[in-house]
Motif scaffolding. Sequence first.
Motif, PDB file in Angstrom:
ATOM      1  N   GLY A  32      24.970  43.381  59.752  1.00 32.92           N
ATOM      2  CA  GLY A  32      26.358  43.260  60.191  1.00 32.92           C
ATOM      3  C   GLY A  32      27.271  42.633  59.163  1.00 32.92           C
ATOM      4  O   GLY A  32      28.494  42.685  59.283  1.00 32.92           O
ATOM      5  N   PHE A  33      26.710  42.005  58.139  1.00 36.12           N
ATOM      6  CA  PHE A  33      27.527  41.298  57.146  1.00 36.12           C
ATOM      7  C   PHE A  33      27.462  41.954  55.769  1.00 36.12           C
ATOM      8  O   PHE A  33      27.928  41.380  54.788  1.00 36.12           O
ATOM      9  CB  PHE A  33      27.077  39.834  57.039  1.00 36.12           C
ATOM     10  CG  PHE A  33      27.756  38.936  58.024  1.00 36.12           C
ATOM     11  CD1 PHE A  33      27.530  39.089  59.386  1.00 36.12           C
ATOM     12  CD2 PHE A  33      28.640  37.949  57.611  1.00 36.12           C
ATOM     13  CE1 PHE A  33      28.158  38.271  60.311  1.00 36.12           C
ATOM     14  CE2 PHE A  33      29.283  37.130  58.525  1.00 36.12           C
ATOM     15  CZ  PHE A  33      29.031  37.288  59.881  1.00 36.12           C
ATOM     16  N   ASP A  96      34.731  44.302  55.509  1.00 40.41           N
ATOM     17  CA  ASP A  96      35.122  43.973  56.877  1.00 40.41           C
ATOM     18  C   ASP A  96      35.588  42.542  57.030  1.00 40.41           C
ATOM     19  O   ASP A  96      36.255  42.204  57.994  1.00 40.41           O
ATOM     20  CB  ASP A  96      33.928  44.160  57.826  1.00 40.41           C
ATOM     21  CG  ASP A  96      33.630  45.617  58.053  1.00 40.41           C
ATOM     22  OD1 ASP A  96      34.554  46.425  57.973  1.00 40.41           O
ATOM     23  OD2 ASP A  96      32.458  45.933  58.321  1.00 40.41           O
ATOM     24  N   ARG A  97      35.157  41.709  56.113  1.00 44.95           N
ATOM     25  CA  ARG A  97      35.490  40.292  56.200  1.00 44.95           C
ATOM     26  C   ARG A  97      35.428  39.698  54.805  1.00 44.95           C
ATOM     27  O   ARG A  97      34.812  40.270  53.901  1.00 44.95           O
ATOM     28  CB  ARG A  97      34.517  39.545  57.117  1.00 44.95           C
ATOM     29  CG  ARG A  97      33.121  39.396  56.554  1.00 44.95           C
ATOM     30  CD  ARG A  97      32.143  38.878  57.536  1.00 44.95           C
ATOM     31  NE  ARG A  97      32.013  39.792  58.674  1.00 44.95           N
ATOM     32  CZ  ARG A  97      31.381  40.975  58.622  1.00 44.95           C
ATOM     33  NH1 ARG A  97      30.867  41.417  57.475  1.00 44.95           N
ATOM     34  NH2 ARG A  97      31.290  41.749  59.668  1.00 44.95           N
ATOM     35  N   LEU A 199      28.425  33.364  64.611  1.00 42.61           N
ATOM     36  CA  LEU A 199      29.609  33.127  63.781  1.00 42.61           C
ATOM     37  C   LEU A 199      30.728  34.073  64.178  1.00 42.61           C
ATOM     38  O   LEU A 199      31.884  33.678  64.293  1.00 42.61           O
ATOM     39  CB  LEU A 199      29.261  33.310  62.309  1.00 42.61           C
ATOM     40  CG  LEU A 199      28.080  32.484  61.788  1.00 42.61           C
ATOM     41  CD1 LEU A 199      27.947  32.663  60.280  1.00 42.61           C
ATOM     42  CD2 LEU A 199      28.264  31.025  62.134  1.00 42.61           C
ATOM     43  N   GLU A 200      30.382  35.355  64.390  1.00 39.26           N
ATOM     44  CA  GLU A 200      31.401  36.340  64.760  1.00 39.26           C
ATOM     45  C   GLU A 200      32.107  35.933  66.047  1.00 39.26           C
ATOM     46  O   GLU A 200      33.288  36.182  66.233  1.00 39.26           O
ATOM     47  CB  GLU A 200      30.760  37.725  64.946  1.00 39.26           C
ATOM     48  CG  GLU A 200      30.152  38.310  63.689  1.00 39.26           C
ATOM     49  CD  GLU A 200      31.153  39.072  62.848  1.00 39.26           C
ATOM     50  OE1 GLU A 200      32.332  38.706  62.869  1.00 39.26           O
ATOM     51  OE2 GLU A 200      30.738  40.026  62.167  1.00 39.26           O
TER      52      GLU A 200
ATOM     53  N   ASN B   4      38.442  48.658  58.791  1.00 38.14           N
ATOM     54  CA  ASN B   4      38.364  48.646  60.261  1.00 38.14           C
ATOM     55  C   ASN B   4      37.940  49.985  60.856  1.00 38.14           C
ATOM     56  O   ASN B   4      38.231  50.264  62.018  1.00 38.14           O
ATOM     57  CB  ASN B   4      39.692  48.204  60.877  1.00 38.14           C
ATOM     58  CG  ASN B   4      40.002  46.754  60.586  1.00 38.14           C
ATOM     59  OD1 ASN B   4      39.104  45.928  60.545  1.00 38.14           O
ATOM     60  ND2 ASN B   4      41.272  46.445  60.382  1.00 38.14           N
ATOM     61  N   MET B   5      37.308  50.821  60.086  1.00 37.76           N
ATOM     62  CA  MET B   5      36.707  52.041  60.613  1.00 37.76           C
ATOM     63  C   MET B   5      35.304  52.161  60.032  1.00 37.76           C
ATOM     64  O   MET B   5      35.113  51.917  58.840  1.00 37.76           O
ATOM     65  CB  MET B   5      37.510  53.293  60.245  1.00 37.76           C
ATOM     66  CG  MET B   5      38.749  53.534  61.079  1.00 37.76           C
ATOM     67  SD  MET B   5      39.410  55.182  60.760  1.00 37.76           S
ATOM     68  CE  MET B   5      40.951  55.098  61.689  1.00 37.76           C
ATOM     69  N   LYS B   6      34.363  52.546  60.899  1.00 37.83           N
ATOM     70  CA  LYS B   6      32.978  52.683  60.464  1.00 37.83           C
ATOM     71  C   LYS B   6      32.462  54.064  60.839  1.00 37.83           C
ATOM     72  O   LYS B   6      32.737  54.554  61.935  1.00 37.83           O
ATOM     73  CB  LYS B   6      32.109  51.620  61.128  1.00 37.83           C
ATOM     74  CG  LYS B   6      32.193  50.270  60.437  1.00 37.83           C
ATOM     75  CD  LYS B   6      31.534  50.341  59.061  1.00 37.83           C
ATOM     76  CE  LYS B   6      31.985  49.238  58.130  1.00 37.83           C
ATOM     77  NZ  LYS B   6      31.630  47.922  58.547  1.00 37.83           N
TER      78      LYS B   6
END
Lengths: 313, 401
Positions: A32-33, A96-97, A199-200, B4-6
């Motif tokens: 996810g990261f 994404d981050r 964390l998210e 913001n798109m996957k």
Amino acid sequence: MIPDGRTPVFVVTGFLGSGKTTLLNRLIATPGFLDSLVVVNEFGEVPVDHHLLEASEEKTVALPNGCLCCHLRGDLEETLIGAAMRRRRGEIAGFDRVIVETSGLADPGPVAQTLYADRALERDFKLGPIVTVVDAADTGSRNLGLDIAKSQIVAADVVVLSKVDRATDLSTLTEQVKALNPHARRVPARFGDVDPALLEQSGTDRVFSPVAHHDRGINTFHLQFDQPPRKDLLERFLAVLVELRGADLLRVKGIVALEGGEHVAVQGVRHVFDRLRPIDNRPSTGLVFITQNMAERDVVALWQAMSSLKGAS
Amino acid sequence: MFLNMKLLSHHGLNGFGGMGEGMSMQLARDGRRILWLAHESAPKNFTAVDVSDPRAPKVVVQTDLPHAQMRSNSLEVAGDLMAVAYQVTKFGLKPAGFELFDVSVPEEPRSIAFFDASGPHSRGCHQLWFVDGKTVHMACADPEQKPRNPKDDQVYRIVDVSTPTKPRAVGRWHLPGTMEGDDAPPPERLPGKFDAGFRAHNTNVYPQRPDRCYLGYIDGGIMVIDISDQSRPKLVSRWTNSPPYNGFNHTVLPLFERGLIVVSDESVKDNAGDWPKLVWILDGRDERHLVSIGTLPMPPVDAFRSRGGRYGAHNLHENPPVPGAWKSENVVLGTFFNGGVRAYDISDPYSPREIAYFVPEAPEGSKIGAVQINDVFVDDRGVVFTVDRHNGGLYALEMKV
């Protein structure tokens, strides 16, 4: 629905040697990261930490010239704005981050202030959780005895208690952290092994359960509103607080239901507050204050005085 | 390249991944979500994809055109009926018009009617709108008319299909001056390399205003058309940006609750040769006086013009008033060829913000070295479906906003 496409900026902080880089390495290896832009802030002449990070070079940016809180706010702004521009032009892959690893000697507050105060940055980025790593194996007073370490804990949304496999008195440390910041989520970890979802889910609009506490000049309290306040009055109240005692407002957060039914998120660190942002489908929490040398009764008295003035607009 | 798109999945559509601008979702009787897609060019006509699980799309049927000098390009599904546009490459060829299919069994689309619009001055139908199961609104030539300029052949036409086996033309409108016999003088054409024609493109009609057609008219701007009497459509207002811009107004998307109208151009030249091709926001509170108040911010042209193929605006997600489609008046999604698919927050229409995008890598076998994202459809789960014009096929995306 009010869409928010801004990229969250996670701030990972913690005193020297607390295990920030270990945590970061584990974090950015989780699925996810993977799409994270990592910004490493160094203090000292030789940038070392970014070499320890296992992210690809193009996704790791080192800020080698000093400490974020002292000299490098300009560098961070430039780095983030530049990353957004390059992402948009397709010159770097998407992310994404952003994860900013601060120097061990940095107060994370200025990073938050940077994100609130810079309108160019604020278009593309928003403050994500502040994650403070505390060395649970350090039985001495190094972690909690220094002002900078305290500031890091006070500012945290999540406190990662690292090296718990070597901790000798975890319960005492936990209580010390809780005394400084009862609102932060406390997560024990071995070798940086933390569930990324924790964390998210600990973003800056997380709802607090307020607990009043006092610890050596640091106060935590909760301001509830009898009636939904007018937006302009709330803005003025916060402005007066900042003008009079901004340096002592270590953290102010909450979700407030306004007159007329709108809910807004309130976010502030010391002298800088984000604008009141409309937020959907969240219960009102009132305002949680973490202050230094500033009592709850003073804040309540100011609010009561201002709200009793009729006709303010 | 993403924000913001996957990517949830990518399907090459069995090697026939050159897709047009027809994307329509059917909520099938057995509960499946079937995405019907028009191909950009021969040999394929249309493809149906089961996207019930957007992570594992499955082609359920793929059909062929009768010959290579035609294309379908556009289609719409209403209930179990599907209308497919047929455009030929040379005047006079057949089939030119549209075909109606019964798709109650998606695996076995069954032709039930054909509306013939062929003629010596006709290239047939380029685009159609069919959302109520009763009426086809389309950009299609009218064999009874002869355009003064062959590029102006496709007009706005209304066809009653309430008896699906017997389509019946009920109305038409064209820009005065473009047909032989018009009293009005011919319109002044755009400079040669940008002269694409004064003809209809998108023909959107919504239940909020069943008496209005929102009409894109290529080089003629956009029009609001009064269709309260479908046999005699009347012009309410017209907005143009060309000149000084380079024409090819494409889609007109009204946002009724906001009093806004979103208009897309289409880029039709490689290497941004007709830049700027933009998405415009109009203040449409007074439909008689449309005012441009902004454009959607696109990435810098210098960063994209040389990536291969076209770069610029094209299709929008049109809030189709059908079950299964996502509708929003605050978020607009558009396609930008090598600029991918992009989403914009227009809650402040004076300051629209880009909030998400996805630009796929060049599809395997791409001759131009870049993707050419052509059309977009968003379903009511928030899944973004988008297609490549050349050979990339279908992409399913999750939008994280």
